[in-house]
Design an enzyme around this catalytic site. Sequence first.
Site, short mmCIF file in Angstrom:
data_model
loop_
_atom_site.label_atom_id
_atom_site.label_comp_id
_atom_site.label_asym_id
_atom_site.label_seq_id
_atom_site.Cartn_x
_atom_site.Cartn_y
_atom_site.Cartn_z
N GLY A 72 0.83 -1.21 0.00
CA GLY A 72 0.00 0.00 0.00
C GLY A 72 0.86 1.25 0.00
O GLY A 72 0.55 2.25 -0.67
N THR A 73 1.96 1.22 0.74
CA THR A 73 2.85 2.37 0.82
C THR A 73 3.35 2.75 -0.57
O THR A 73 3.36 3.93 -0.95
CB THR A 73 4.04 2.05 1.75
OG1 THR A 73 3.50 1.78 3.06
CG2 THR A 73 5.03 3.19 1.82
N ASN A 145 -6.73 4.18 10.16
CA ASN A 145 -6.23 2.94 10.75
C ASN A 145 -6.22 2.97 12.28
O ASN A 145 -6.31 1.94 12.92
CB ASN A 145 -4.82 2.64 10.23
CG ASN A 145 -3.95 3.87 10.14
OD1 ASN A 145 -4.26 4.82 9.42
ND2 ASN A 145 -2.86 3.86 10.91
N GLN A 173 -7.69 0.33 4.71
CA GLN A 173 -8.43 -0.27 5.83
C GLN A 173 -9.85 -0.67 5.46
O GLN A 173 -10.59 -1.16 6.32
CB GLN A 173 -8.45 0.70 7.03
CG GLN A 173 -7.10 0.89 7.71
CD GLN A 173 -6.59 -0.37 8.42
OE1 GLN A 173 -7.36 -1.29 8.74
NE2 GLN A 173 -5.29 -0.43 8.68
N SER A 193 -4.20 -2.86 0.09
CA SER A 193 -3.01 -3.63 0.50
C SER A 193 -3.44 -5.04 0.91
O SER A 193 -4.38 -5.21 1.69
CB SER A 193 -2.34 -2.92 1.68
OG SER A 193 -1.37 -3.76 2.26
N GLY A 194 -2.72 -6.05 0.38
CA GLY A 194 -3.12 -7.44 0.57
C GLY A 194 -3.21 -7.91 2.02
O GLY A 194 -4.16 -8.61 2.40
N HIS A 195 -2.25 -7.50 2.84
CA HIS A 195 -2.18 -8.14 4.16
C HIS A 195 -3.22 -7.65 5.14
O HIS A 195 -3.33 -8.16 6.25
CB HIS A 195 -0.76 -8.02 4.74
CG HIS A 195 -0.34 -6.65 5.17
ND1 HIS A 195 -0.28 -6.31 6.50
CD2 HIS A 195 0.08 -5.58 4.48
CE1 HIS A 195 0.15 -5.05 6.59
NE2 HIS A 195 0.39 -4.60 5.38
N THR A 231 9.24 -7.79 -12.51
CA THR A 231 8.49 -9.04 -12.68
C THR A 231 7.45 -9.15 -11.57
O THR A 231 7.75 -8.95 -10.40
CB THR A 231 9.46 -10.24 -12.64
OG1 THR A 231 10.43 -10.04 -13.67
CG2 THR A 231 8.74 -11.56 -12.87
N CYS A 319 5.73 3.14 15.44
CA CYS A 319 6.53 3.31 14.22
C CYS A 319 7.22 1.99 13.91
O CYS A 319 7.04 1.00 14.61
CB CYS A 319 7.50 4.46 14.37
SG CYS A 319 8.70 4.21 15.66
N1 PLP Z 1 -2.53 3.06 4.60
C1 PLP Z 1 -3.15 2.66 5.72
C2 PLP Z 1 -4.40 3.34 6.14
C3 PLP Z 1 -2.62 1.61 6.47
O1 PLP Z 1 -3.23 1.21 7.59
C4 PLP Z 1 -1.42 0.99 6.03
C5 PLP Z 1 -0.78 -0.07 6.83
O2 PLP Z 1 -0.77 -0.03 8.04
C6 PLP Z 1 -0.84 1.43 4.84
C7 PLP Z 1 -1.41 2.48 4.15
C8 PLP Z 1 0.43 0.83 4.31
O3 PLP Z 1 0.18 -0.42 3.72
P1 PLP Z 1 1.40 -1.44 3.52
O4 PLP Z 1 1.66 -2.05 4.86
O5 PLP Z 1 0.90 -2.45 2.54
O6 PLP Z 1 2.53 -0.66 3.00
#
Ligand code: PLP
Length: 369
Positions: A72-73, A145, A173, A193-195, A231, A319
Amino acid sequence: MIYLDYNATSPISPRALAIISEIGAIPLNPSSIHYYGRKGKQIIENSRRHIAQLVGIGANIRDYDIVFTSCGTEANNLMLNNYSDGEIFISAIEHPSVSMYAKYQDNVRKIDVKPSGIIDLEALEAALASSKANRKLVSVMLANNETGVIQPLKEIKSIAGKYGADMHSDCVQGPGKLKMNLSEWEVDFATISGHKFGGMTGVGALIMKNKHVLKPQIIGGGQEKSMRSGTENVLGIAALGAAAEEVLQNLDANIDKMQEVRNYLESKLMSDFPEVEIIGSSVERLPNTTLLIVNGKKSEMMVVALDLAGIAVSSGSACSSGKVRESEVLKAMGYKSDMLNSALRVSVGAGTTKEEIDVFLSKFREIIS
Ligand code: PLP
């Protein structure tokens, strides 16, 4: 251990685990012309379809691109980097993958939130009206989050549209916790984001209206329509698609289950713990999230003591080193400095039981008394 930290990450779902073990040993490079390459490509396109369904663009998938990223980042960074020549308007409560961008770039304006945690729409409109930039981007998260507070994306999009600004939402989220409907919200770009919903860590996606084309921040062999080379992480993408499929199948029932358990927790907190404040409870929140403040207690102490007692929760604002830091989200909501280190986030999953909440409550009582 009792796991009450689903907003940090979720266990990999059974369907995602099944596909990982089914294809994990197959050499899948989707750029190859042979059978294995074609199979890899097919897996990826399958995942795109499941993700489209998950986020509510299944019926008009032709109008969208889904660009897979490493998390996601990365998707959020890809987004913001594409507006480096314009002006970017973000809320004051964004995840660090958006908010830290302002530390490195001077084209970002932070828009205040109200004490409820909802963005100040008038302040957003005033900021957009005063902007002289030709290209503008509004980036506001779907759900926070830490607090779980949900933002009015449709209203935000309509304000952004009035001033010719494109709209991005960090929707990380959302999946698995609420019904996603990007078509209705009309946002131009969204991050997942997958996880966070049963996929793996290390895979995410930027979902975007395909009238836009992004300049890549990772340049190479031209994968993902040249917007994100490298890839593809076929295994991660396959798991993401499988998790999306599973989430959708059980969504209504799982939302009800989480809401029931979370409401049970909050009713006990309100009746038995007068020293506890529940954050954001006056507005719409994710059904699984409770952020609470215990006046005079430190988050770190509570998280560590609960861990020793076999319960995994979070301060909501740790953090990467695991150290608890002052919550920027609570600060933006107007909480005083002595409260910013006193939060505890409990985020449940569909499998969390009231018995587990009872164990949490009894340990919590011991810890704060
Ligand atoms: N955005 C939000 C609101 C999140 O809660 C998180 C992860 O905690 C992220 C972005 C970042 O996602 P990733 O862990 O896949 O980089």
